[in-house]
Design a protein around this motif. Structure first.
Motif, PDB file in Angstrom:
ATOM      1  N   HIS A  33       0.818  -1.217   0.000  1.00 43.58           N
ATOM      2  CA  HIS A  33       0.000   0.000   0.000  1.00 43.58           C
ATOM      3  C   HIS A  33       0.846   1.260   0.000  1.00 43.58           C
ATOM      4  O   HIS A  33       1.890   1.310   0.637  1.00 43.58           O
ATOM      5  CB  HIS A  33      -0.894   0.048   1.247  1.00 43.58           C
ATOM      6  N   THR A  40       0.015   6.296  -6.424  1.00 43.80           N
ATOM      7  CA  THR A  40      -0.777   5.328  -7.185  1.00 43.80           C
ATOM      8  C   THR A  40      -1.089   4.095  -6.341  1.00 43.80           C
ATOM      9  O   THR A  40      -0.513   3.885  -5.282  1.00 43.80           O
ATOM     10  CB  THR A  40       0.001   4.883  -8.447  1.00 43.80           C
ATOM     11  N   ASP A  41      -1.989   3.283  -6.854  1.00 44.65           N
ATOM     12  CA  ASP A  41      -2.271   1.997  -6.245  1.00 44.65           C
ATOM     13  C   ASP A  41      -1.142   1.049  -6.638  1.00 44.65           C
ATOM     14  O   ASP A  41      -0.558   1.183  -7.705  1.00 44.65           O
ATOM     15  CB  ASP A  41      -3.601   1.436  -6.770  1.00 44.65           C
ATOM     16  N   PRO A  45      -4.739  -0.979  -2.697  1.00 49.36           N
ATOM     17  CA  PRO A  45      -5.094   0.403  -3.023  1.00 49.36           C
ATOM     18  C   PRO A  45      -4.313   1.415  -2.180  1.00 49.36           C
ATOM     19  O   PRO A  45      -3.879   1.116  -1.068  1.00 49.36           O
ATOM     20  CB  PRO A  45      -6.588   0.470  -2.690  1.00 49.36           C
ATOM     21  N   ASN A  46      -4.138   2.598  -2.718  1.00 49.20           N
ATOM     22  CA  ASN A  46      -3.583   3.711  -1.962  1.00 49.20           C
ATOM     23  C   ASN A  46      -4.536   3.971  -0.797  1.00 49.20           C
ATOM     24  O   ASN A  46      -5.754   3.951  -0.963  1.00 49.20           O
ATOM     25  CB  ASN A  46      -3.500   4.940  -2.875  1.00 49.20           C
ATOM     26  N   ARG A  58     -13.549   3.161  -3.043  1.00 50.46           N
ATOM     27  CA  ARG A  58     -12.887   4.444  -2.859  1.00 50.46           C
ATOM     28  C   ARG A  58     -11.905   4.765  -3.979  1.00 50.46           C
ATOM     29  O   ARG A  58     -11.762   5.899  -4.390  1.00 50.46           O
ATOM     30  CB  ARG A  58     -12.169   4.429  -1.492  1.00 50.46           C
ATOM     31  N   ARG A  59     -11.214   3.773  -4.481  1.00 47.79           N
ATOM     32  CA  ARG A  59     -10.231   3.958  -5.553  1.00 47.79           C
ATOM     33  C   ARG A  59     -10.807   3.340  -6.829  1.00 47.79           C
ATOM     34  O   ARG A  59     -10.746   2.139  -7.024  1.00 47.79           O
ATOM     35  CB  ARG A  59      -8.909   3.294  -5.184  1.00 47.79           C
ATOM     36  N   ARG A  61      -9.998   2.913  -9.856  1.00 50.33           N
ATOM     37  CA  ARG A  61      -9.166   2.112 -10.759  1.00 50.33           C
ATOM     38  C   ARG A  61      -8.637   0.841 -10.109  1.00 50.33           C
ATOM     39  O   ARG A  61      -7.993   0.038 -10.762  1.00 50.33           O
ATOM     40  CB  ARG A  61      -8.003   2.949 -11.284  1.00 50.33           C
ATOM     41  N   PHE A  62      -8.900   0.674  -8.812  1.00 52.06           N
ATOM     42  CA  PHE A  62      -8.431  -0.531  -8.131  1.00 52.06           C
ATOM     43  C   PHE A  62      -9.501  -1.607  -8.216  1.00 52.06           C
ATOM     44  O   PHE A  62     -10.686  -1.339  -8.074  1.00 52.06           O
ATOM     45  CB  PHE A  62      -8.079  -0.249  -6.665  1.00 52.06           C
ATOM     46  N   TYR A  64     -11.272  -4.130  -6.485  1.00 51.59           N
ATOM     47  CA  TYR A  64     -11.643  -4.693  -5.190  1.00 51.59           C
ATOM     48  C   TYR A  64     -12.349  -6.033  -5.383  1.00 51.59           C
ATOM     49  O   TYR A  64     -13.038  -6.235  -6.387  1.00 51.59           O
ATOM     50  CB  TYR A  64     -12.585  -3.748  -4.434  1.00 51.59           C
TER      51      TYR A  64
END
Length: 119
Positions: A33, A40-41, A45-46, A58-59, A61-62, A64
């Motif tokens: 992280h 970035t992730d 995720p960041n 929340r992110r 582009r990640f 989940y």
């Protein structure tokens, strides 16, 4: 009276010590992280702004897991504590490879630190 004043101006308080310890414990998390506002992730995720943020979305582009997305809600201290204690116990099927932080004080410290990292 002198004893009461002895601690004044020392620059240390319990909250700042807890945050500093949380930052140290969080170093274990940096294998997967990032935490910077514009970072970035990576494998995970960041985590900038995670406390108070939505779970599993929340992110954008990640990717989940379905279980984390289905959990819904927000990352408050209680949920974050449960997650940090045992991610797979909280969300079966999660891809987070971290076994968890068994020490409740370390979890509280990490949550205190994460709470300072975001809006």
């Amino acid at each position: 009276m002198a004893l009461a004043l002895a601690g004044c101006g020392s620059g240390h308080d319990a909250a700042s010590d807890q945050i500093a310890n949380g930052e140290r414990v969080f170093q274990r998390c940096t294998a997967c992280h990032t935490i910077g506002q514009y970072a970035t992730d990576t494998d995970g995720p960041n985590l900038y702004g995670v406390v108070g943020g939505p779970i599993g979305e929340r992110r954008p582009r990640f990717s989940y897991t379905a279980g984390l997305k289905a959990l819904g809600g927000t990352w408050d201290a209680k949920r974050m504590d449960r997650w940090l204690a045992n991610p797979r116990g909280m969300v079966p099927g999660t891809t987070m490879g971290f076994a968890g932080l068994p020490n409740p004080q370390e979890r509280a410290d990490v949550i205190a630190y994460l709470s300072t990292q975001g809006p």
